[in-house]
Design an enzyme around this catalytic site. Sequence first.
Site, PDB file in Angstrom:
ATOM      1  N   TYR A  99       5.682   7.793  -0.037  1.00  0.00           N
ATOM      2  CA  TYR A  99       5.319   7.143   1.237  1.00  0.00           C
ATOM      3  C   TYR A  99       5.255   5.619   1.058  1.00  0.00           C
ATOM      4  CZ  TYR A  99       2.493   6.638   5.561  1.00  0.00           C
ATOM      5  OH  TYR A  99       1.992   6.291   6.793  1.00  0.00           O
ATOM      6  N   SER A 123       5.358  12.074  20.558  1.00  0.00           N
ATOM      7  CA  SER A 123       4.674  13.250  21.103  1.00  0.00           C
ATOM      8  C   SER A 123       3.186  13.289  20.788  1.00  0.00           C
ATOM      9  CB  SER A 123       5.334  14.530  20.576  1.00  0.00           C
ATOM     10  OG  SER A 123       5.413  14.493  19.168  1.00  0.00           O
TER      11      SER A 123
HETATM   12  P1  NAP Z   1       1.188  12.075  13.670  1.00  0.00           P
HETATM   13  O1  NAP Z   1       0.016  12.163  14.574  1.00  0.00           O
HETATM   14  O2  NAP Z   1       1.327  13.038  12.544  1.00  0.00           O
HETATM   15  O3  NAP Z   1       2.524  12.123  14.582  1.00  0.00           O
HETATM   16  C1  NAP Z   1       3.779  12.061  13.964  1.00  0.00           C
HETATM   17  C2  NAP Z   1       4.842  11.938  15.024  1.00  0.00           C
HETATM   18  O4  NAP Z   1       6.122  11.791  14.392  1.00  0.00           O
HETATM   19  C3  NAP Z   1       4.946  13.161  15.924  1.00  0.00           C
HETATM   20  O5  NAP Z   1       5.307  12.731  17.210  1.00  0.00           O
HETATM   21  C4  NAP Z   1       6.089  13.959  15.283  1.00  0.00           C
HETATM   22  O6  NAP Z   1       6.773  14.818  16.194  1.00  0.00           O
HETATM   23  C5  NAP Z   1       6.999  12.808  14.872  1.00  0.00           C
HETATM   24  N1  NAP Z   1       7.943  13.172  13.811  1.00  0.00           N
HETATM   25  C6  NAP Z   1       7.671  13.579  12.545  1.00  0.00           C
HETATM   26  N2  NAP Z   1       8.814  13.798  11.877  1.00  0.00           N
HETATM   27  C7  NAP Z   1       9.831  13.533  12.730  1.00  0.00           C
HETATM   28  C8  NAP Z   1      11.250  13.599  12.657  1.00  0.00           C
HETATM   29  N3  NAP Z   1      11.865  13.958  11.517  1.00  0.00           N
HETATM   30  N4  NAP Z   1      11.977  13.270  13.749  1.00  0.00           N
HETATM   31  C9  NAP Z   1      11.373  12.910  14.902  1.00  0.00           C
HETATM   32  N5  NAP Z   1      10.042  12.826  15.043  1.00  0.00           N
HETATM   33  C10 NAP Z   1       9.282  13.141  13.973  1.00  0.00           C
HETATM   34  O7  NAP Z   1       1.292  10.626  12.982  1.00  0.00           O
HETATM   35  P2  NAP Z   1       0.589   9.235  13.346  1.00  0.00           P
HETATM   36  O8  NAP Z   1      -0.652   9.144  12.568  1.00  0.00           O
HETATM   37  O9  NAP Z   1       0.589   9.000  14.795  1.00  0.00           O
HETATM   38  O10 NAP Z   1       1.633   8.249  12.638  1.00  0.00           O
HETATM   39  C11 NAP Z   1       2.605   7.515  13.339  1.00  0.00           C
HETATM   40  C12 NAP Z   1       3.191   6.483  12.388  1.00  0.00           C
HETATM   41  O11 NAP Z   1       2.151   5.628  11.911  1.00  0.00           O
HETATM   42  C13 NAP Z   1       3.849   7.090  11.144  1.00  0.00           C
HETATM   43  O12 NAP Z   1       5.007   6.356  10.800  1.00  0.00           O
HETATM   44  C14 NAP Z   1       2.793   6.907  10.081  1.00  0.00           C
HETATM   45  O13 NAP Z   1       3.367   6.852   8.804  1.00  0.00           O
HETATM   46  C15 NAP Z   1       2.183   5.598  10.517  1.00  0.00           C
HETATM   47  N6  NAP Z   1       0.836   5.378  10.001  1.00  0.00           N
HETATM   48  C16 NAP Z   1      -0.190   6.201  10.340  1.00  0.00           C
HETATM   49  C17 NAP Z   1      -1.455   5.953   9.835  1.00  0.00           C
HETATM   50  C18 NAP Z   1      -2.656   6.800  10.170  1.00  0.00           C
HETATM   51  O14 NAP Z   1      -3.709   6.600   9.574  1.00  0.00           O
HETATM   52  N7  NAP Z   1      -2.569   7.717  11.105  1.00  0.00           N
HETATM   53  C19 NAP Z   1      -1.662   4.868   8.983  1.00  0.00           C
HETATM   54  C20 NAP Z   1      -0.597   4.049   8.655  1.00  0.00           C
HETATM   55  C21 NAP Z   1       0.646   4.302   9.168  1.00  0.00           C
HETATM   56  P3  NAP Z   1       6.262  16.355  16.456  1.00  0.00           P
HETATM   57  O15 NAP Z   1       5.020  16.234  17.325  1.00  0.00           O
HETATM   58  O16 NAP Z   1       7.387  17.009  17.168  1.00  0.00           O
HETATM   59  O17 NAP Z   1       5.949  16.927  15.124  1.00  0.00           O
END
Ligand code: NAP
Length: 241
Positions: A152, A9
Amino acid sequence: MYALVTGGSRGIGRAVAVRLAKMGYNVLINYMSNDAEAQKTLEMIREAGTDGELLKFDVSSAEEAKAALENWQAAHPDDYIEVLVNNAGIRKDNLLVFMEPAEFQRVLTTNLFSFYNVTHPLIESMIRHKYGRIINMASLSGLKGLPGQCNYSAAKGGLIAATKALAQEVARKNITVNAVAPGFVRTDMVEGLDEAELKAQIPMKRFGEAEEVANLVGFLASKEAGYITGEVISINGGLYT
Ligand code: NAP
């Protein structure tokens, strides 16, 4: 051709969903609660020229994941999900000395147990079809360990190990399993971090964009990446790991 992106999303998951749509996939968008943003991703997928469906369930629940995926399969008896991107994730940072049990557990169930919950209902049909691509969203934190992130780092480190194990189990069936380990990527997840201070430590002096991560995931999901499996690919602007 169907792909499933968990956490589709917003952020990286949304960019991945659009990238896969541009590759010709119909994309199933899983998310937790944000209906409006999920709907927006679906519209972006349609603009990219394919179609999609919203699959709202909590990836930390084995029961919810199994039920949602079984229902989808029952409604699509002639199709199967050939690309799975395990991307949904959360962080709840705290120094271990202050960390409550719930903070540790919730991050583990959402970022690591979810790998089992979502992959298990789908792996058998990938094996039967002798083709599949699984990409797990890990993190620099899972390679290096970061202070304030024992929960994490443990979850992402576990996800990397599971990636390597499953890759060996299913390689014969033409299924690849890889992990992507982003550094800092500009999404809602990094809101509240001291961007100026962190950027100074990154050789490229900037955060990454979700689309840059999506390009890498798109490559790993493609037929061209067929001989890459069990790998963890960092995408972090040169941050030492
Ligand atoms: P984000 O913008 O916070 O988005 C998180 C997404 O995960 C949203 O779509 C959320 O849905 C969904 N979500 C959270 N908990 C959930 C659950 N229990 N069941 C189903 N969906 C769930 O995060 P992002 O930065 O795009 O991160 C995506 C991935 O990349 C994650 O695994 C994160 O750990 C990893 N990552 C991110 C970074 C960074 O710097 N951003 C760095 C390293 C790794 P809703 O919209 O409904 O809440």
